[in-house]
Scaffold this motif. Structure first.
Motif, mmCIF file in Angstrom:
data_model
loop_
_atom_site.group_PDB
_atom_site.id
_atom_site.type_symbol
_atom_site.label_atom_id
_atom_site.label_comp_id
_atom_site.label_asym_id
_atom_site.label_seq_id
_atom_site.Cartn_x
_atom_site.Cartn_y
_atom_site.Cartn_z
ATOM 1 N N ASN A 1 12.540 13.889 -5.982
ATOM 2 C CA ASN A 1 11.771 12.557 -5.302
ATOM 3 C C ASN A 1 10.975 11.985 -6.756
ATOM 4 N N ALA B 1 10.146 23.079 7.430
ATOM 5 C CA ALA B 1 10.972 23.184 6.344
ATOM 6 C C ALA B 1 10.339 23.784 5.155
ATOM 7 N N GLN C 1 18.468 11.988 5.516
ATOM 8 C CA GLN C 1 18.423 10.556 5.845
ATOM 9 C C GLN C 1 17.347 9.940 5.684
ATOM 10 N N GLU D 1 -1.960 2.555 -4.811
ATOM 11 C CA GLU D 1 -1.294 3.923 -4.948
ATOM 12 C C GLU D 1 -2.214 4.863 -5.133
ATOM 13 N N ALA E 1 18.598 13.915 -0.890
ATOM 14 C CA ALA E 1 20.255 13.792 -1.012
ATOM 15 C C ALA E 1 20.320 12.386 -1.025
ATOM 16 N N VAL F 1 0.629 -1.145 0.033
ATOM 17 C CA VAL F 1 0.042 -0.115 0.258
ATOM 18 C C VAL F 1 0.865 1.089 0.060
ATOM 19 N N LEU G 1 -7.600 3.066 0.169
ATOM 20 C CA LEU G 1 -7.824 1.758 1.302
ATOM 21 C C LEU G 1 -8.705 2.009 2.242
ATOM 22 N N GLY H 1 7.657 2.363 -1.267
ATOM 23 C CA GLY H 1 6.735 1.388 -1.759
ATOM 24 C C GLY H 1 7.299 0.797 -3.192
HETATM 25 C C1 LIG Z 1 11.684 18.943 3.795
HETATM 26 C C2 LIG Z 1 12.012 17.571 3.708
HETATM 27 C C3 LIG Z 1 13.304 17.232 2.984
HETATM 28 C C4 LIG Z 1 13.779 15.987 2.912
HETATM 29 N N1 LIG Z 1 14.987 15.761 2.449
HETATM 30 C C5 LIG Z 1 15.526 14.371 2.355
HETATM 31 C C6 LIG Z 1 16.694 14.073 2.072
HETATM 32 O O1 LIG Z 1 17.619 14.833 1.367
HETATM 33 N N2 LIG Z 1 17.240 12.855 1.830
HETATM 34 C C7 LIG Z 1 16.588 11.564 2.434
HETATM 35 O O2 LIG Z 1 16.723 10.638 2.354
HETATM 36 N N3 LIG Z 1 15.150 12.018 2.761
HETATM 37 C C8 LIG Z 1 14.618 13.366 3.001
HETATM 38 N N4 LIG Z 1 13.392 13.629 3.359
HETATM 39 C C9 LIG Z 1 12.658 12.376 3.596
HETATM 40 C C10 LIG Z 1 11.899 11.918 2.444
HETATM 41 O O3 LIG Z 1 11.250 12.821 1.819
HETATM 42 C C11 LIG Z 1 11.139 10.504 2.874
HETATM 43 O O4 LIG Z 1 11.579 9.768 3.848
HETATM 44 C C12 LIG Z 1 10.621 10.006 1.679
HETATM 45 O O5 LIG Z 1 9.626 10.551 0.704
HETATM 46 C C13 LIG Z 1 9.503 8.944 2.428
HETATM 47 O O6 LIG Z 1 9.113 8.021 1.196
HETATM 48 P P1 LIG Z 1 7.774 6.659 1.279
HETATM 49 O O7 LIG Z 1 7.757 6.087 0.073
HETATM 50 O O8 LIG Z 1 8.085 5.915 2.595
HETATM 51 O O9 LIG Z 1 6.736 7.797 1.812
HETATM 52 P P2 LIG Z 1 6.012 8.759 0.913
HETATM 53 O O10 LIG Z 1 6.876 9.524 -0.119
HETATM 54 O O11 LIG Z 1 5.043 9.515 1.885
HETATM 55 O O12 LIG Z 1 4.978 7.934 -0.130
HETATM 56 C C14 LIG Z 1 3.760 7.274 0.454
HETATM 57 C C15 LIG Z 1 2.981 6.917 -0.866
HETATM 58 O O13 LIG Z 1 1.920 6.579 -0.585
HETATM 59 C C16 LIG Z 1 0.583 6.795 -1.075
HETATM 60 N N5 LIG Z 1 -0.753 6.728 -0.245
HETATM 61 C C17 LIG Z 1 -0.793 7.348 1.097
HETATM 62 N N6 LIG Z 1 -1.792 6.851 1.732
HETATM 63 C C18 LIG Z 1 -2.298 5.778 0.805
HETATM 64 C C19 LIG Z 1 -3.302 5.059 0.784
HETATM 65 N N7 LIG Z 1 -4.220 5.088 1.905
HETATM 66 N N8 LIG Z 1 -3.872 4.326 -0.223
HETATM 67 C C20 LIG Z 1 -2.898 4.112 -1.338
HETATM 68 N N9 LIG Z 1 -1.645 5.074 -1.453
HETATM 69 C C21 LIG Z 1 -1.471 5.804 -0.219
HETATM 70 C C22 LIG Z 1 0.930 8.445 -1.450
HETATM 71 O O14 LIG Z 1 0.350 8.936 -2.456
HETATM 72 C C23 LIG Z 1 2.668 8.301 -1.403
HETATM 73 O O15 LIG Z 1 2.683 7.991 -2.881
HETATM 74 C C24 LIG Z 1 13.112 14.856 3.251
HETATM 75 C C25 LIG Z 1 11.504 15.069 3.891
HETATM 76 C C26 LIG Z 1 11.163 16.520 3.952
HETATM 77 C C27 LIG Z 1 9.766 16.776 4.356
#
Ligand SMILES: Cc1cc2nc3c(=O)[nH]c(=O)nc-3n(C[C@H](O)[C@H](O)[C@H](O)COP(=O)(O)OP(=O)(O)OC[C@H]3O[C@@H](n4cnc5c(N)ncnc54)[C@H](O)[C@@H]3O)c2cc1C
Length: 411
Positions: free
Chosen positions: A114, A192, A304, A36, A56, A12, A138, A18
């Motif tokens: 991203n 941020a 990170q 998604e 990064a 999910v 979901l 993911g």
């Molecule tokens: C300002 C900022 C700067 C950052 N800089 C960095 C950096 O330099 N380096 C680094 O490593 N990290 C950085 N991060 C952190 C990084 O952006 C996140 O850790 C990362 O995007 C997380 O990825 P994810 O796939 O776990 O979650 P997400 O990117 O949040 O993806 C979740 C996905 O799930 C989907 N979704 C949500 N709920 C549902 C649902 N119920 N049903 C279906 N789909 C759903 C959403 O649409 C989304 O596509 C930063 C974060 C911020 C806020």
């Protein structure tokens, strides 16, 4: 409600973490569905537009993406390696400099949007038999202990059965909430503000971070002398920062960065995020597991978050693949606990070290403020310690999964 079939694993959330998890499991022979609600475009129309969301990436993340076959797609879109990092504070002239040459590396990592990483992964998903269920929410998850199956109901869609549900649905994870998994959290009372800018002076392939009483300010080096900014402010200033006129925004960036890269000559879309540290109290339950931001969020000042999430994905893929090869019940609690034991401590350690940074650079108008500048000078001279820190930040800490350190993907 129609039955949309039965899979081994339902992921999910198709963000960076993911999509990486779904892709790796499909490559390992699992039958995978990914749900998604907002699918990205896998086409790359954005050559002259710059997304405000960038990360990064470490070399461990690069290796994971190479092994998933997605790195070429990232490079074809847009990515920028950086050579050094300079850290200083507003009330002194000492600087801490990290340099790729000092650890005999070609770079210290990459800055990438991203949506570039996400769309390169989705492009690969299309080459594998992953069932993509896009644009649906979901509604519920039910576990049937007799059949060891989870039943996922999707609003206006139907239902899907899976042996294992992977919650990769970000910081506000519905999967985590539906599973009744609690959170430990801490509000940083900071936000941020992010966005891309072009500056008058060259960024010199360097990431710049200035610590100010209000919070850090950073320029992350992107192609064509564009920098992505991360401007940390007390959360009550978020609406003000988003509402600034373009001219005032440029001036504020100039001041926050102490004019280090000269005037800001062009800006792109800006966005802002309130910052909270979150840690799920458990990563796993029988038939269910959390990865990425669904399991943990961290202060982004050391870049990170997604690097930890990609390590979660790589470890989970390893653990499940090995369990399957040994005919173990891969969705069982003992197997999933191997993943949790491997990742939870490491994620907690990195989260806590961010608190250390926060403490060190938060003004106390006393001894700490007076000591910080000499400390930066001293730290800058401590070559072996600095090099160890660079290597850990760049390559990750052991034990690392093989896919984060050895190339085994042959395109
Ligand atoms: C300002 C900022 C700067 C950052 N800089 C960095 C950096 O330099 N380096 C680094 O490593 N990290 C950085 N991060 C952190 C990084 O952006 C996140 O850790 C990362 O995007 C997380 O990825 P994810 O796939 O776990 O979650 P997400 O990117 O949040 O993806 C979740 C996905 O799930 C989907 N979704 C949500 N709920 C549902 C649902 N119920 N049903 C279906 N789909 C759903 C959403 O649409 C989304 O596509 C930063 C974060 C911020 C806020």
């Amino acid at each position: 409600m129609s039955q949309m079939g039965e899979v081994d694993v339902a992921v999910v959330g198709g963000g960076m973490v993911g999509a990486a998890t779904a892709l790796g499991l499909a490559q390992a022979g699992f039958k995978v569905a990914m749900i998604e609600r907002q699918p990205p475009s896998t086409l790359w129309f954005c050559a002259c537009d710059y997304s405000p969301r960038v990360s990064a990436l470490t070399r461990a993340s690069e290796m994971i993406l190479r092994n998933l076959g997605a790195w070429q797609g990232v490079e074809m879109r847009r990515i920028h390696p950086f050579q050094s990092m300079r850290i200083w504070e507003e009330s002194g002239d000492a600087e801490l400099v990290f340099d790729a040459a000092s650890v005999k590396q070609p770079n210290l990592g990459y800055v990438v949007e991203n949506n570039v990483v996400q769309s390169a992964l989705w492009e690969q998903l299309e080459h594998h038999a992953v069932q993509l269920i896009c644009g649906y929410e979901l509604a519920s998850i039910q576990f049937d202990s007799a059949s060891n199956q989870a039943c996922l109901a999707l609003t206006d869609f139907g239902q899907l059965s899976a042996q294992l549900v992977i919650g990769a649905d970000g910081a506000f994870s519905q999967v985590r909430q539906m599973a009744g998994i609690g959170l430990d959290q801490h509000d940083y009372a900071q936000c941020a503000v992010v966005g891309c800018v072009r500056t008058q002076a060259s960024h010199q392939d360097t990431c710049w971070q200035r610590y100010r009483a209000e919070g850090p300010f950073a320029f992350l080096a992107m192609p064509d002398n564009i920098s992505s900014i991360a401007w940390y402010l007390p959360v009550e200033k978020m609406a003000w920062a988003l509402g600034l006129s373009d001219e005032d925004y440029r001036e504020q960036i100039y001041q926050a960065s102490d004019g280090r890269l000269g005037a800001v000559v062009e800006t792109w879309e800006r966005a802002a995020f309130p910052l909270t540290r979150r840690h799920a109290q458990h990563y796993v339950k029988p038939g269910l597991v959390l990865v990425g931001d669904a399991a943990h969020t961290i202060h982004p000042q050391a870049g990170q978050g997604v690097n930890l999430g990609l390590l979660d994905a790589a470890v989970l893929i390893d653990v499940l693949t090995q369990a399957k090869a040994q005919n173990e019940a891969y969705a069982s609690y003992p197997v999933l606990r191997r993943y949790e034991r491997w990742r939870r401590g490491d994620n907690a350690l990195v989260q806590r070290s961010m608190e250390g940074f926060d403490w060190l650079f938060k003004s106390d108008k006393g001894v700490k403020d007076a000591m910080r500048n000499p400390f930066l000078s001293l730290a800058n001279l401590a070559g072996p310690i600095k090099n160890l820190l660079i290597k850990q930040a760049l390559f990750g800490r052991e034990p690392l999964p093989n896919s984060a350190k050895t190339l085994h993907y042959l395109p």
